[in-house]
Design a protein around this motif. Structure first.
Motif, PDB file in Angstrom:
ATOM      1  N   TRP A 353      -4.970  14.489 -18.670  1.00 24.11           N
ATOM      2  CA  TRP A 353      -5.981  13.709 -19.389  1.00 24.11           C
ATOM      3  C   TRP A 353      -5.659  12.206 -19.459  1.00 24.11           C
ATOM      4  O   TRP A 353      -6.560  11.370 -19.280  1.00 24.11           O
ATOM      5  CB  TRP A 353      -6.166  14.288 -20.788  1.00 24.11           C
ATOM      6  N   PRO A 354      -4.373  11.811 -19.681  1.00 23.96           N
ATOM      7  CA  PRO A 354      -4.078  10.364 -19.677  1.00 23.96           C
ATOM      8  C   PRO A 354      -4.419   9.688 -18.337  1.00 23.96           C
ATOM      9  O   PRO A 354      -4.800   8.522 -18.303  1.00 23.96           O
ATOM     10  CB  PRO A 354      -2.569  10.315 -19.946  1.00 23.96           C
ATOM     11  N   ILE A 355      -4.271  10.454 -17.222  1.00 25.53           N
ATOM     12  CA  ILE A 355      -4.638   9.886 -15.905  1.00 25.53           C
ATOM     13  C   ILE A 355      -6.132   9.608 -15.856  1.00 25.53           C
ATOM     14  O   ILE A 355      -6.581   8.562 -15.358  1.00 25.53           O
ATOM     15  CB  ILE A 355      -4.228  10.856 -14.777  1.00 25.53           C
ATOM     16  N   VAL A 356      -6.917  10.556 -16.388  1.00 25.63           N
ATOM     17  CA  VAL A 356      -8.376  10.359 -16.431  1.00 25.63           C
ATOM     18  C   VAL A 356      -8.711   9.154 -17.287  1.00 25.63           C
ATOM     19  O   VAL A 356      -9.567   8.327 -16.931  1.00 25.63           O
ATOM     20  CB  VAL A 356      -9.071  11.639 -16.975  1.00 25.63           C
ATOM     21  N   GLN A 357      -8.041   9.025 -18.439  1.00 31.24           N
ATOM     22  CA  GLN A 357      -8.304   7.898 -19.332  1.00 31.24           C
ATOM     23  C   GLN A 357      -7.993   6.557 -18.648  1.00 31.24           C
ATOM     24  O   GLN A 357      -8.768   5.596 -18.751  1.00 31.24           O
ATOM     25  CB  GLN A 357      -7.458   8.039 -20.604  1.00 31.24           C
ATOM     26  N   ARG A 358      -6.838   6.493 -17.951  1.00 32.83           N
ATOM     27  CA  ARG A 358      -6.463   5.253 -17.267  1.00 32.83           C
ATOM     28  C   ARG A 358      -7.458   4.905 -16.171  1.00 32.83           C
ATOM     29  O   ARG A 358      -7.798   3.740 -15.961  1.00 32.83           O
ATOM     30  CB  ARG A 358      -5.050   5.382 -16.676  1.00 32.83           C
ATOM     31  N   THR A 359      -7.940   5.925 -15.475  1.00 34.81           N
ATOM     32  CA  THR A 359      -8.903   5.686 -14.397  1.00 34.81           C
ATOM     33  C   THR A 359     -10.220   5.161 -14.955  1.00 34.81           C
ATOM     34  O   THR A 359     -10.835   4.227 -14.400  1.00 34.81           O
ATOM     35  CB  THR A 359      -9.165   6.979 -13.600  1.00 34.81           C
ATOM     36  N   LEU A 360     -10.676   5.750 -16.060  1.00 31.05           N
ATOM     37  CA  LEU A 360     -11.885   5.259 -16.721  1.00 31.05           C
ATOM     38  C   LEU A 360     -11.691   3.815 -17.198  1.00 31.05           C
ATOM     39  O   LEU A 360     -12.606   2.986 -17.119  1.00 31.05           O
ATOM     40  CB  LEU A 360     -12.242   6.164 -17.903  1.00 31.05           C
ATOM     41  N   HIS A 361     -10.481   3.532 -17.687  1.00 31.16           N
ATOM     42  CA  HIS A 361     -10.154   2.177 -18.134  1.00 31.16           C
ATOM     43  C   HIS A 361     -10.241   1.186 -16.965  1.00 31.16           C
ATOM     44  O   HIS A 361     -10.752   0.069 -17.122  1.00 31.16           O
ATOM     45  CB  HIS A 361      -8.750   2.179 -18.736  1.00 31.16           C
ATOM     46  N   ARG A 362      -9.744   1.600 -15.793  1.00 31.92           N
ATOM     47  CA  ARG A 362      -9.805   0.723 -14.610  1.00 31.92           C
ATOM     48  C   ARG A 362     -11.243   0.453 -14.194  1.00 31.92           C
ATOM     49  O   ARG A 362     -11.597  -0.672 -13.842  1.00 31.92           O
ATOM     50  CB  ARG A 362      -9.034   1.364 -13.455  1.00 31.92           C
ATOM     51  N   ILE A 363     -12.079   1.471 -14.223  1.00 32.88           N
ATOM     52  CA  ILE A 363     -13.493   1.285 -13.864  1.00 32.88           C
ATOM     53  C   ILE A 363     -14.163   0.329 -14.847  1.00 32.88           C
ATOM     54  O   ILE A 363     -14.917  -0.567 -14.466  1.00 32.88           O
ATOM     55  CB  ILE A 363     -14.235   2.640 -13.840  1.00 32.88           C
ATOM     56  N   ASN A 364     -13.858   0.539 -16.134  1.00 30.84           N
ATOM     57  CA  ASN A 364     -14.441  -0.322 -17.160  1.00 30.84           C
ATOM     58  C   ASN A 364     -14.007  -1.773 -16.961  1.00 30.84           C
ATOM     59  O   ASN A 364     -14.820  -2.704 -17.044  1.00 30.84           O
ATOM     60  CB  ASN A 364     -14.018   0.180 -18.544  1.00 30.84           C
ATOM     61  N   GLN A 365     -12.731  -1.993 -16.675  1.00 31.25           N
ATOM     62  CA  GLN A 365     -12.210  -3.336 -16.433  1.00 31.25           C
ATOM     63  C   GLN A 365     -12.879  -3.983 -15.228  1.00 31.25           C
ATOM     64  O   GLN A 365     -13.234  -5.156 -15.251  1.00 31.25           O
ATOM     65  CB  GLN A 365     -10.696  -3.270 -16.193  1.00 31.25           C
ATOM     66  N   LEU A 366     -13.029  -3.199 -14.164  1.00 28.19           N
ATOM     67  CA  LEU A 366     -13.647  -3.714 -12.943  1.00 28.19           C
ATOM     68  C   LEU A 366     -15.081  -4.165 -13.209  1.00 28.19           C
ATOM     69  O   LEU A 366     -15.501  -5.251 -12.796  1.00 28.19           O
ATOM     70  CB  LEU A 366     -13.616  -2.646 -11.849  1.00 28.19           C
ATOM     71  N   ILE A 367     -15.855  -3.340 -13.904  1.00 26.93           N
ATOM     72  CA  ILE A 367     -17.251  -3.673 -14.185  1.00 26.93           C
ATOM     73  C   ILE A 367     -17.357  -4.919 -15.065  1.00 26.93           C
ATOM     74  O   ILE A 367     -18.160  -5.826 -14.808  1.00 26.93           O
ATOM     75  CB  ILE A 367     -17.966  -2.480 -14.857  1.00 26.93           C
ATOM     76  N   LEU A 368     -16.503  -4.977 -16.104  1.00 23.68           N
ATOM     77  CA  LEU A 368     -16.519  -6.139 -16.993  1.00 23.68           C
ATOM     78  C   LEU A 368     -16.148  -7.416 -16.236  1.00 23.68           C
ATOM     79  O   LEU A 368     -16.752  -8.477 -16.440  1.00 23.68           O
ATOM     80  CB  LEU A 368     -15.561  -5.921 -18.170  1.00 23.68           C
ATOM     81  N   ASN A 369     -15.159  -7.325 -15.352  1.00 26.35           N
ATOM     82  CA  ASN A 369     -14.756  -8.496 -14.567  1.00 26.35           C
ATOM     83  C   ASN A 369     -15.846  -8.931 -13.593  1.00 26.35           C
ATOM     84  O   ASN A 369     -16.080 -10.122 -13.398  1.00 26.35           O
ATOM     85  CB  ASN A 369     -13.460  -8.203 -13.805  1.00 26.35           C
ATOM     86  N   MET A 370     -16.501  -7.968 -12.958  1.00 24.59           N
ATOM     87  CA  MET A 370     -17.591  -8.296 -12.043  1.00 24.59           C
ATOM     88  C   MET A 370     -18.717  -9.019 -12.770  1.00 24.59           C
ATOM     89  O   MET A 370     -19.261 -10.014 -12.287  1.00 24.59           O
ATOM     90  CB  MET A 370     -18.121  -7.020 -11.378  1.00 24.59           C
ATOM     91  N   LEU A 371     -19.066  -8.527 -13.965  1.00 19.10           N
ATOM     92  CA  LEU A 371     -20.124  -9.167 -14.758  1.00 19.10           C
ATOM     93  C   LEU A 371     -19.700 -10.562 -15.205  1.00 19.10           C
ATOM     94  O   LEU A 371     -20.477 -11.522 -15.116  1.00 19.10           O
ATOM     95  CB  LEU A 371     -20.458  -8.306 -15.977  1.00 19.10           C
ATOM     96  N   ALA A 372     -18.461 -10.685 -15.668  1.00 25.69           N
ATOM     97  CA  ALA A 372     -17.974 -11.978 -16.161  1.00 25.69           C
ATOM     98  C   ALA A 372     -17.903 -13.006 -15.047  1.00 25.69           C
ATOM     99  O   ALA A 372     -18.200 -14.189 -15.249  1.00 25.69           O
ATOM    100  CB  ALA A 372     -16.601 -11.805 -16.810  1.00 25.69           C
TER     101      ALA A 372
END
Length: 542
Positions: A353-372
């Motif tokens: 589960w922590p691997i899934v959480q980290r992966t979701l975190h990476r996707i979230n970071q990527l999307i936020l950075n792309m928007l910013a």
């Protein structure tokens, strides 16, 4: 009774009747008392022979010209023909003598003029060469200066509309004109005005256009000088040149390397000025040079567009590949968790589960950075406690750090609240801290976040340092470039680019110091005052 009217020179407006027995033009001649100092005492003679009027030069110092062509023998005169002696221009009219002319009536009497195309000049590479002939003479020297100034200025303009407007401004500096405009042919093959200019007296009026003149210029690819167009039999009564009563016009092609791109035209009332062949020559050269400049701007725009499309393609391909890798890891983690739940193997679920959480975190970071990164906006400033933002991020990232045996420390000292956008600063600080955590080794990595208040400059200083592998000197200049990453598949190359963008929006700057094998330190400086007021702060990261 045939007559001559002075339309240019010191005696402008005067009318002289012609006698069939002969008429001598000369300075202070009793029959033609012209005061132009450039006219010889015995300059030219006009006489009637075999049913037609002729003019001949009688040994003048400066020559006699008909429609701007110098004559060497008796030449026939036609109604509307222009005779130039020195700086004086006379118009021959074979019709009835008009009544006495006053300043207010001169424009009205001009209706009776017979018009003519005075001269044409081909638009080609020789146009500019011709304009440079005789540069020892002041008018030609000035024309050449204008050409060089225009070429120098045009080389720094990358907007066609601005280019044509600057060109018109330059033309108005050296050519007397009431109105001027430049037109280009667009994709629908229609000519449209791209730039225009008018003297104050003519401003607000409809721009005078003549389809007849434009057709002549485009079809024959020549610059045209038209005088007294008001009664030219080639212009129909509805033609706008006639409607505006314009009597002297120069219209030239804007010619590119392969084709006519449009036209440029200046117009003036003959009561104010009558254009000469030299002015036609200059404007034709300017039209040709403008065409080359327009071609260059279009080529530049095409190259920029191609570069944008290529960059967009590379960006899409890069991000697609990166997102695909993240989704593959997420899919694998979800499958393991799903299998563990089916088999009621909670141990595997907790491990995955922590691997899934980290992966979701990476996707979230990527999307936020792309928007910013992609969105141009003005931050909404308010009073922000940056210490609270840093503490929140440190607590969040500590979970991932502890899983790898990495130490994340906060050494925070008091700083005053700053005018900033909370979400933007949070994104910037999260990028820096998570970036530092990714660069340090497992079990021995250390990341430190510190803060202090620079009272001398009224700035808040935040430092993020790590004991990772460091950044090579040649890469330190590239790290803020979008999509550049030294972390291989781990990084998108957007984190630091977004961080710098946010810091600049807040009027601050970011610096990096690093040594290979010894670690890296990023230093952010933010003004306590409004980010808008501090927009002039230099970005030290470049």
């Amino acid at each position: 009774m045939p007559y001559l009217r002075v339309i240019q020179g010191p005696n402008k407006g005067q009318i002289f009747e012609l006698k069939k027995t002969g008429n001598e033009i000369g300075r202070h001649n009793e029959a033609f008392p012209l005061t132009d100092g450039t006219i010889s005492r015995q300059h030219a003679r006009i006489f009637f022979r075999n049913g037609r009027w002729l003019v001949e030069d009688i040994g003048s110092a400066n020559g006699t010209f008909i429609n701007d062509m110098e004559i060497s023998r008796p030449m026939p005169l036609f109604s509307g023909g222009l005779i130039r002696c020195g700086e004086t221009m006379l118009e021959f009219n074979s019709g009835k003598t008009p009544g006495p002319s006053t300043a207010g009536e001169e424009e009205e009497d001009a209706e009776h003029f017979d018009a003519t195309i005075v001269a044409t000049i081909p638009s080609n590479q020789d146009s500019f060469i011709l304009s440079a002939k005789g540069i020892d003479k002041p008018p030609q020297a000035e024309s050449l200066r204008i050409m060089y100034d225009l070429i120098a200025e045009a080389s720094n303009i990358f907007s066609i509309d601005n280019l044509l407007q600057v060109t018109l401004d330059k033309i108005f500096e050296v050519i007397k004109a009431d109105t001027g405009f430049a037109m280009l042919t667009e994709k629908d093959n229609k000519l449209r005005i791209k730039a225009s200019k008018a003297k104050e007296a003519a401003s607000g009026k409809e721009v005078p256009l003549s389809r007849t003149i434009i057709k002549e210029v485009i079809n024959k690819q020549v610059g045209v000088l038209v005088s007294n167009t008001k009664t030219d039999n080639r212009f129909s009564p509805g033609d706008s040149i006639l409607k505006h009563g314009i009597r002297s016009t120069i219209c030239v092609p804007i010619k590119g390397r392969k084709q006519i791109l449009g036209i440029m035209q200046v117009s003036c009332s003959v009561s104010k000025h009558t254009y000469t062949r030299e002015e036609l020559q200059l404007l034709t050269a300017i039209g040709y040079q403008s065409g080359l400049a327009v071609d260059n701007v279009r080529l530049y725009e095409s190259l920029v567009q191609n570069e944008r499309m290529a960059a967009m393609g590379e960006t899409v391909a890069f991000l697609s590949h990166h997102i695909k890798n993240i989704l593959q890891a997420l899919t694998s983690g979800v499958e393991i968790v799903d299998l563990g739940l089916q088999q009621e193997n909670i141990k595997d679920v907790k491990k995955t589960w922590p691997i899934v959480q980290r992966t979701l975190h990476r996707i979230n970071q990527l999307i936020l950075n792309m928007l910013a990164f992609s969105k141009e906006r003005k931050p909404l400033f308010q009073s922000v406690d940056i210490i609270s933002i840093i503490k929140e991020i440190v607590e969040l990232e500590k979970i991932h750090a502890e899983e790898r045996g990495v130490i994340l420390m906060a050494n925070l000292h008091y700083v005053p609240p700053i005018h900033a956008e909370s979400a933007g600063l949070q994104q910037a600080m999260l990028n820096l801290i998570s970036n530092a955590l990714e660069t340090v080794p497992d079990q021995s990595g250390v990341v430190t976040v510190s803060s202090r208040f620079d009272t001398a400059n009224n700035n808040v200083v935040v430092e993020v340092s790590d004991n990772g592998g460091g950044i090579a000197p040649e890469d330190q200049k590239k790290i803020f470039t979008p999509f550049f990453s030294s972390k291989g598949q781990k990084g998108t190359g957007l984190g630091l680019a977004v961080t710098r963008k946010v810091i600049k929006e807040h009027g601050g700057h970011i610096r990096v110091s690093s040594k290979v094998g010894m670690g890296t330190k990023f230093t952010i400086t933010l003004p306590v005052k409004s980010g808008n007021d501090a927009s002039g702060t230099q970005d030290m990261s470049r």
